[in-house]
Structure formats: C-alpha cells, structure tokens
Enzyme design. Structure first.
Site, PDB file in Angstrom:
ATOM      1  N   GLU A  82      19.089  58.243  23.861  1.00  0.00           N
ATOM      2  CA  GLU A  82      19.239  59.227  24.950  1.00  0.00           C
ATOM      3  C   GLU A  82      20.114  60.416  24.543  1.00  0.00           C
ATOM      4  O   GLU A  82      20.220  61.381  25.281  1.00  0.00           O
ATOM      5  CB  GLU A  82      19.804  58.533  26.203  1.00  0.00           C
ATOM      6  CG  GLU A  82      21.306  58.284  26.219  1.00  0.00           C
ATOM      7  CD  GLU A  82      21.773  57.163  25.294  1.00  0.00           C
ATOM      8  OE1 GLU A  82      20.932  56.568  24.585  1.00  0.00           O
ATOM      9  OE2 GLU A  82      22.998  56.908  25.262  1.00  0.00           O
TER      10      GLU A  82
ATOM     11  N   CYS B 231      22.586  49.889  22.581  1.00  0.00           N
ATOM     12  CA  CYS B 231      23.946  49.700  22.075  1.00  0.00           C
ATOM     13  C   CYS B 231      24.712  48.662  22.907  1.00  0.00           C
ATOM     14  O   CYS B 231      24.360  47.494  22.849  1.00  0.00           O
ATOM     15  CB  CYS B 231      24.648  51.051  21.992  1.00  0.00           C
ATOM     16  SG  CYS B 231      25.912  51.065  20.734  1.00  0.00           S
TER      17      CYS B 231
ATOM     18  N   HIS C 205      21.719  55.004  20.214  1.00  0.00           N
ATOM     19  CA  HIS C 205      21.555  55.761  21.466  1.00  0.00           C
ATOM     20  C   HIS C 205      20.373  56.735  21.339  1.00  0.00           C
ATOM     21  O   HIS C 205      20.532  57.810  20.775  1.00  0.00           O
ATOM     22  CB  HIS C 205      22.808  56.606  21.736  1.00  0.00           C
ATOM     23  CG  HIS C 205      24.013  55.818  22.116  1.00  0.00           C
ATOM     24  ND1 HIS C 205      24.517  55.794  23.396  1.00  0.00           N
ATOM     25  CD2 HIS C 205      24.827  55.030  21.388  1.00  0.00           C
ATOM     26  CE1 HIS C 205      25.588  55.032  23.443  1.00  0.00           C
ATOM     27  NE2 HIS C 205      25.805  54.555  22.225  1.00  0.00           N
TER      28      HIS C 205
HETATM   29  N1  GLN Z   1      31.170  49.005  20.582  1.00  0.00           N
HETATM   30  C1  GLN Z   1      30.586  48.924  21.881  1.00  0.00           C
HETATM   31  C2  GLN Z   1      30.596  47.498  22.402  1.00  0.00           C
HETATM   32  O1  GLN Z   1      30.905  46.609  21.705  1.00  0.00           O
HETATM   33  C3  GLN Z   1      29.169  49.465  21.891  1.00  0.00           C
HETATM   34  C4  GLN Z   1      29.173  50.915  21.517  1.00  0.00           C
HETATM   35  C5  GLN Z   1      28.141  51.729  22.203  1.00  0.00           C
HETATM   36  O2  GLN Z   1      27.528  51.325  23.180  1.00  0.00           O
HETATM   37  N2  GLN Z   1      27.997  52.943  21.732  1.00  0.00           N
HETATM   38  O3  GLN Z   1      30.269  47.273  23.533  1.00  0.00           O
END
Ligand code: GLN
Length: 188
Positions: A170, A78, A168
C-alpha cells in the site's frame, strides 16, 4: 463490494486509499459492528503486539477469529501477516493462527530496517514492495502457495482466500496486489 481495513493501529489509511482508487467501498474497522457485510478484510502493517492489545480492548478478537474461521477473505501485510500466522519463531504468543506459515519477526533478508525492492510475483511479474522491519516466512504448510519471492525467500503467500505479504504494497503506486485480493474476495 465492501472491504474492511483494521484501523486500530498502523497503515490503515493507505490501504483504504488503494481500495478507493480501485473503486471499492473501504471501511475502517474499529469495533465489532464494523465487520457486518464485509466481503474481505485487510490487516495492515504496524506493530503486531500493539495491534493485538488494541483489538482486544475494542472487543474485536472474538468476532474477528470467528469471521476468519468462517472464511472471510483476509489480506495481512507485514504486522497483519504476523497476526494471521500459525507460529512466530521469536515470540511467545500466537495470534489468529489461521494462515499455515511460520514467521520470524523483524527479520527480512540481510537488513532489519526499511528498504524498497521488486518482488517477483507469480502471474504478475515484478511488483514494487516496501519492507519495514519486516517478518520473514520461515516455513509454509502444504496448503500454502508461495506467490512471491524476494532474494529467493517467500514474501507473498496464499492459502485459499487468505493472502499474506511480509511487505507493504500500500506504500507504492502499484495496485495489482490489492486487485488480486479483490478477486479472492469476489470468489468468496
Ligand atoms: N515489526 C513489526 C511487528 O513485529 C511489523 C512491521 C511492519 O508491519 N511494518 O509487528
């Protein structure tokens, strides 16, 4: 084998737990000295802009860029994927830029907020995934292999020993993607 997890912000603890459950030594990375002797590095989800600022404050940007350039295996989930990406379509900055993908922040599928889904992963079958304001992968370079898709779109990619997920892993009980990453670290 010792694996580091960037721990300046975001879901570091959950990754450390997954690695511990797999019997691997997992250490939080908060300062440059923590990078010593690592076989791999996880860049967790959270907020990429905040993470970048905190990494800079901790003096970690240079040492991390160097370690990644030298081929330290990395798994970005992410926000971590955003930090590794070559280009971010809707953001003026580029961070480490070592993974040849183009991402769009806060963009996955039809939903902007959180949801859980099964992701089809090459060789592993269905893997549960939690998407939280996830980025979308809009383009991948020639050396990037798409390993997992959701709704037809790439959500898990690999370039050599760099792995990136828009979700994610995890936050589920399924440890197969962590195991997959450990295999990449073993091959060094
Ligand atoms: N929206 C976050 C970003 O732009 C990422 C979201 C996440 O890691 N769950 O960094």
């Amino acid at each position: 084998m010792k694996i580091g997890v960037l721990a300046v912000q975001g879901a570091a603890r959950e990754h450390i737990l997954c690695l511990s459950r797999l019997g691997v030594e997992a250490v939080p990375v908060l300062r440059p000295a923590d990078l010593a002797g690592l076989s791999g590095l996880i860049l967790p989800g959270g907020e990429s802009t905040a993470q970048w600022r905190l990494l800079s404050r901790a003096g970690l940007l240079g040492p991390l860029q160097e370690a990644l350039k030298e081929g330290l295996p990395a798994f970005g989930t992410c926000a971590g994927l955003i930090l590794l990406a070559r280009e971010i379509t809707n953001w003026p900055e580029r961070y480490f830029g070592v993974l040849d993908v183009v991402v769009e922040r806060n963009a996955t599928g039809r939903q902007v907020d959180s949801f859980e889904a099964e992701v089809k992963v090459e060789g592993l079958g269905e893997v549960p995934a939690v998407f939280i304001r996830a980025p979308a992968i809009r383009a991948v370079g020639p050396k990037v292999e798409v390993l997992g898709r959701y709704d037809g779109e790439p959500v898990l990619v690999r370039q050599s020993s760099i792995l990136g997920a828009t979700f994610h892993p995890e936050l589920t009980e399924d440890l197969r993607l962590h195991e997959f990453f450990l295999n990449l670290c073993g091959k060094g």
